[in-house]
Design a protein around this motif. Sequence first.
Motif, PDB file in Angstrom:
ATOM      1  N   ASP A  36       4.131 -61.651 -16.981  1.00  0.00           N
ATOM      2  CA  ASP A  36       4.621 -62.762 -16.172  1.00  0.00           C
ATOM      3  C   ASP A  36       3.612 -63.088 -15.082  1.00  0.00           C
ATOM      4  OD1 ASP A  36       6.377 -64.773 -15.483  1.00  0.00           O
ATOM      5  OD2 ASP A  36       7.713 -63.485 -14.322  1.00  0.00           O
ATOM      6  N   ALA A  37       3.746 -64.284 -14.504  1.00  0.00           N
ATOM      7  CA  ALA A  37       2.857 -64.719 -13.418  1.00  0.00           C
ATOM      8  C   ALA A  37       3.605 -65.696 -12.522  1.00  0.00           C
ATOM      9  CB  ALA A  37       1.600 -65.379 -13.981  1.00  0.00           C
ATOM     10  N   CYS A  38       3.135 -65.841 -11.288  1.00  0.00           N
ATOM     11  CA  CYS A  38       3.731 -66.826 -10.379  1.00  0.00           C
ATOM     12  C   CYS A  38       2.722 -67.217  -9.311  1.00  0.00           C
ATOM     13  CB  CYS A  38       5.015 -66.297  -9.742  1.00  0.00           C
ATOM     14  SG  CYS A  38       4.762 -65.142  -8.369  1.00  0.00           S
TER      15      CYS A  38
ATOM     16  N   PHE B  78      -0.356 -64.494  -8.847  1.00  0.00           N
ATOM     17  CA  PHE B  78      -0.152 -63.094  -9.205  1.00  0.00           C
ATOM     18  C   PHE B  78       0.269 -62.992 -10.668  1.00  0.00           C
ATOM     19  CE2 PHE B  78       0.105 -62.933  -4.673  1.00  0.00           C
ATOM     20  CZ  PHE B  78      -0.361 -61.675  -4.316  1.00  0.00           C
ATOM     21  N   ALA B  79      -0.170 -61.919 -11.319  1.00  0.00           N
ATOM     22  CA  ALA B  79       0.240 -61.618 -12.686  1.00  0.00           C
ATOM     23  C   ALA B  79       0.609 -60.139 -12.761  1.00  0.00           C
ATOM     24  CB  ALA B  79      -0.879 -61.928 -13.677  1.00  0.00           C
TER      25      ALA B  79
ATOM     26  N   LEU C 252       5.778 -53.578 -15.752  1.00  0.00           N
ATOM     27  CA  LEU C 252       6.310 -54.620 -14.866  1.00  0.00           C
ATOM     28  C   LEU C 252       6.569 -55.867 -15.710  1.00  0.00           C
ATOM     29  CD1 LEU C 252       3.882 -54.115 -11.849  1.00  0.00           C
ATOM     30  CD2 LEU C 252       6.071 -52.972 -12.315  1.00  0.00           C
ATOM     31  N   PHE C 253       7.807 -56.373 -15.659  1.00  0.00           N
ATOM     32  CA  PHE C 253       8.216 -57.442 -16.574  1.00  0.00           C
ATOM     33  C   PHE C 253       8.219 -58.830 -15.950  1.00  0.00           C
ATOM     34  CE2 PHE C 253      10.508 -53.656 -18.258  1.00  0.00           C
ATOM     35  CZ  PHE C 253       9.866 -53.588 -19.479  1.00  0.00           C
ATOM     36  N   ALA C 254       8.607 -58.949 -14.684  1.00  0.00           N
ATOM     37  CA  ALA C 254       8.758 -60.282 -14.093  1.00  0.00           C
ATOM     38  C   ALA C 254       8.362 -60.254 -12.627  1.00  0.00           C
ATOM     39  CB  ALA C 254      10.199 -60.767 -14.234  1.00  0.00           C
ATOM     40  N   ILE C 255       7.880 -61.400 -12.137  1.00  0.00           N
ATOM     41  CA  ILE C 255       7.529 -61.549 -10.728  1.00  0.00           C
ATOM     42  C   ILE C 255       8.067 -62.887 -10.239  1.00  0.00           C
ATOM     43  CG2 ILE C 255       5.238 -62.466 -11.315  1.00  0.00           C
ATOM     44  CD1 ILE C 255       4.232 -61.230  -8.677  1.00  0.00           C
ATOM     45  N   LYS C 256       8.588 -62.897  -9.008  1.00  0.00           N
ATOM     46  CA  LYS C 256       9.197 -64.106  -8.460  1.00  0.00           C
ATOM     47  C   LYS C 256       8.791 -64.276  -6.998  1.00  0.00           C
ATOM     48  CE  LYS C 256      12.076 -66.161 -10.276  1.00  0.00           C
ATOM     49  NZ  LYS C 256      12.092 -67.347 -11.153  1.00  0.00           N
TER      50      LYS C 256
END
Length: 204
Positions: free
Chosen positions: A9-11, A19-20, A48-52
């Motif tokens: 994931d990335a944001c 960030f990834a 690490l699966f998700a970032i918000k």
Amino acid sequence: TWWTDALSDACFLDSMNIFAVGMDGKILKSNDLGNNWESVNSTTTKYLFAIKNVNGNLYITGESGLVLFSNDYGNIWQSQTRVTTAHLFGIHFTSSNDGYIVGGRSDAPGGNNAILKTKDAGVTWQKQTHSSNFIMNDVFFVNDSTGWIVGNSGLILKTTNGGVTFIEDINNLTQPKDFLLEQNYPNPFNPSTRISWQSSVDGW
């Protein structure tokens, strides 16, 4: 620098910083719109699966109930209190303080599914009521009250009371509710036959 680790994931933090996240606790950061990347210490080796990004605060969900938090542009990450051993795949915030995390794992009885809610920006997380045995992959809200969770085997759960309870969406026609063995009509001119069936059990 090149990395070979799988990323999940990335944001964006702002107009320049990205960030990834991914396997082995990998956190990558770019401050020039992705032209260059550097590795950031996550303090963990878990997946690490998700970032918000929630109004400048960053949250990461991961393996075995891991939730990481940073309020300094992702330079230092802190682990929040774990309340489940489920793998946490999806995260969504309806405000700076109110958020939800969902997940599950197949190597525990009943999938060890989890719906977590915070009212204090992740300082504490509480498990929410649900009746599903399927792993939950993502969560999204359209306002403070109404939201959906999606998961394995066509799972769709809906809440209209801000996550106090989640029930199966009655408009979901893809997930079998019960086991059904349909009538078999033999064909005397065909040596084989086909029997149709449905099951609500995840994985055969």
